[in-house]
Design a protein around this motif. Sequence first.
Motif, PDB file in Angstrom:
ATOM      1  N   PRO A 160     -28.306 -47.618  -8.345  1.00 22.51           N
ATOM      2  CA  PRO A 160     -29.730 -47.786  -8.676  1.00 22.51           C
ATOM      3  C   PRO A 160     -29.919 -48.309 -10.098  1.00 22.51           C
ATOM      4  O   PRO A 160     -29.148 -48.002 -11.004  1.00 22.51           O
ATOM      5  CB  PRO A 160     -30.303 -46.367  -8.536  1.00 22.51           C
ATOM      6  N   SER A 161     -30.963 -49.103 -10.264  1.00 25.38           N
ATOM      7  CA  SER A 161     -31.329 -49.619 -11.580  1.00 25.38           C
ATOM      8  C   SER A 161     -32.714 -49.079 -11.932  1.00 25.38           C
ATOM      9  O   SER A 161     -33.677 -49.267 -11.175  1.00 25.38           O
ATOM     10  CB  SER A 161     -31.344 -51.153 -11.555  1.00 25.38           C
ATOM     11  N   ILE A 162     -32.816 -48.383 -13.050  1.00 20.80           N
ATOM     12  CA  ILE A 162     -34.086 -47.790 -13.494  1.00 20.80           C
ATOM     13  C   ILE A 162     -34.383 -48.292 -14.902  1.00 20.80           C
ATOM     14  O   ILE A 162     -33.553 -48.151 -15.807  1.00 20.80           O
ATOM     15  CB  ILE A 162     -34.017 -46.248 -13.472  1.00 20.80           C
ATOM     16  N   ASN A 163     -35.551 -48.878 -15.082  1.00 13.06           N
ATOM     17  CA  ASN A 163     -35.936 -49.428 -16.376  1.00 13.06           C
ATOM     18  C   ASN A 163     -37.343 -48.970 -16.738  1.00 13.06           C
ATOM     19  O   ASN A 163     -38.234 -48.883 -15.870  1.00 13.06           O
ATOM     20  CB  ASN A 163     -35.913 -50.962 -16.359  1.00 13.06           C
ATOM     21  N   ALA A 164     -37.558 -48.684 -17.992  1.00 11.77           N
ATOM     22  CA  ALA A 164     -38.888 -48.340 -18.493  1.00 11.77           C
ATOM     23  C   ALA A 164     -39.407 -49.496 -19.349  1.00 11.77           C
ATOM     24  O   ALA A 164     -38.644 -50.106 -20.113  1.00 11.77           O
ATOM     25  CB  ALA A 164     -38.823 -47.063 -19.325  1.00 11.77           C
ATOM     26  N   LYS A 165     -40.698 -49.797 -19.199  1.00 10.61           N
ATOM     27  CA  LYS A 165     -41.295 -50.920 -19.934  1.00 10.61           C
ATOM     28  C   LYS A 165     -42.650 -50.494 -20.477  1.00 10.61           C
ATOM     29  O   LYS A 165     -43.446 -49.871 -19.761  1.00 10.61           O
ATOM     30  CB  LYS A 165     -41.437 -52.127 -19.011  1.00 10.61           C
TER      31      LYS A 165
END
Length: 472
Positions: free
Chosen positions: A68-73
Amino acid sequence: MMKTNVLKILFVLTSLFSVVIAVGQTKAISLKDAISIASNGNKEVKIQRLEENRLKEVTKEIKGQMLPSINAKSEFSHYFDRQVIFLPGSFTGTTNPVENVAVGGLNSFNTSILFSQPLLSKSISRQKKSAVINEKIQSEITKDAESKLVFDVSKSYLSILLMKGQLELQHKSLERNLKELEDAKSLYAVGRNLKIDTLRSFISVKNIKSSISYLKNSIEIQTSQFKKEIGLDANETIELTDKLVLQDDYEFNQLLNEYMVVDNNRPEITTNALNLLQSKFKTIEIDRPDIAIQELSVKLEERKKSQIKGQSIPQINLVGQYQVQSQMDDLKINKAVWPTTSFVGLQLTLPIYNGNKIASQVKQSNIRIEQEKIKLESLKDNVKIELVSIIRNWEDAKVQLDIQKKILEAANLNYKMNQERYANGLGSKLETKDAEASLITAEMNHLQAIYNLRVLKIELQKSLGQLALNNI
C-alpha cells in the motif's frame, strides 16, 4: 620546563622504538592464510559483494511497489480575487445565458490523505521476478569473483615459492662455483691449472650472481603485487611458510580414471572423452558460477519478455481519499467550517493502442533469448574442451615430472663423477663446468615440473567449480 622536555623526548623515543618493532615484525603466511586474508582484503571482491547487496535492495524496492501507498498532502492558497464559477443566468436572476459568479473565500485550506493499493499489476509482479533473477546472477558473479581470487592468490603464492626455490638453487650453485673458483686460483698459483680455467670459473660466478640479483628483484615485485592482491599494506613484511612440494593427488587421479584408459603403459585421453564429459556434465555444471550466470541470463531475458507482455494487461488499483477543506477571508481558523470528504474505489487502467511498441519489444526479447541460449551452449562446449585440455596437460606434466626426476638423478651422478675425475687428474675443468651447468638446469626443471602440477590441480578445481572460499 626541563621535566616537560624530558617527557617529550621519552615519548618520541618510545614512539620511534614502537615503529621500529612494528616494521621489523614478519608476518608468516600459509596459502590458506593468504586466501583467508584476501577474502576480506581484496578490493575487487569487496566491490562485487557491495554490488550484490545493492541488487538485494533493488529487489526490496520493487517488492515495495505491491505494498500500500499512503501519502498526506496539505495546501494553503491566498486569492487576490475570489474564484469564479459559471452558472446559467436564470440561476442568478439575470437574462444572460451564462453568468459568472464569484464564490469562496480569499484563503483556502485543503488537507487530504491518499491511499493506493495495487490489486492486479502483472508488470510489477513480473518485474519483481526479474529482480530476483538479477539478484541470483549477482550472487553467482560474487562466487565467480571469489573463485578467481582463490585461483589468482594460489597461483601467485606458488609463483613466489617457485622463484624462491630457484633462488635457493642458485645460491647452492654459487657456493659450488665459488669453491671451484678458489680451487682454480690455488691450482693456477702453483702452476697446476690454466688461466682460462680460472677465468671460466670467474665468469660463471658473475653470471650466477646476476641471476640471483634478477630473481631477488622479481621476488620483491611479485611479493608487492601479491600483498596488494590479498589486501595487505605494501610496507608489511611477510614470509611464505608453505613449501613447493607435491601434494596428495588421489582425488585428481580418481577423477581422471573415469576418463582414462591405459595403452602401452601410458595414460591417454580416450577418443570418447568429450562424450564421457557430456554424460557427466550435469554434475559438473552445477558448481560453475559462469554457467549458472549464463543459465540465469536466459531466464532473465524470458522474464523481461513476460514483463513486456504484462504492459498490455489491465491494471487494477484500490484507491481511497480522506479530505478536509475550508475557505475564509479573515484567517480566523477557530471560527472556520471544516467539511470532510472521503471515498474508496477501484481504478482500472486498460491499454488500448500504443503503436505496436509492445509487439516490437517482444520480438527483440525473442532475439535476445536466442542469443543467450547460443552463448550458454558455446560456454558449455568451451568448458568441456577446457577440462579435456587440463586432463591432457596433467598427464603430460606427470610424465615430465618422472622424466625430470630421472634427469636430476643422472645430473647429480654425472656431476659427482666429473668432480672425482677432475680431482684425480682424469678430466678437464670444462667437463666439470658442463656437469655443474647440467645439474642446475635439471634442478630448475624438476622444480618447474612440481610447480606445473600444483598449478594444474588448482586449474582443474576452478574448472569444476570447486575452487571456492568455503572449500579452502
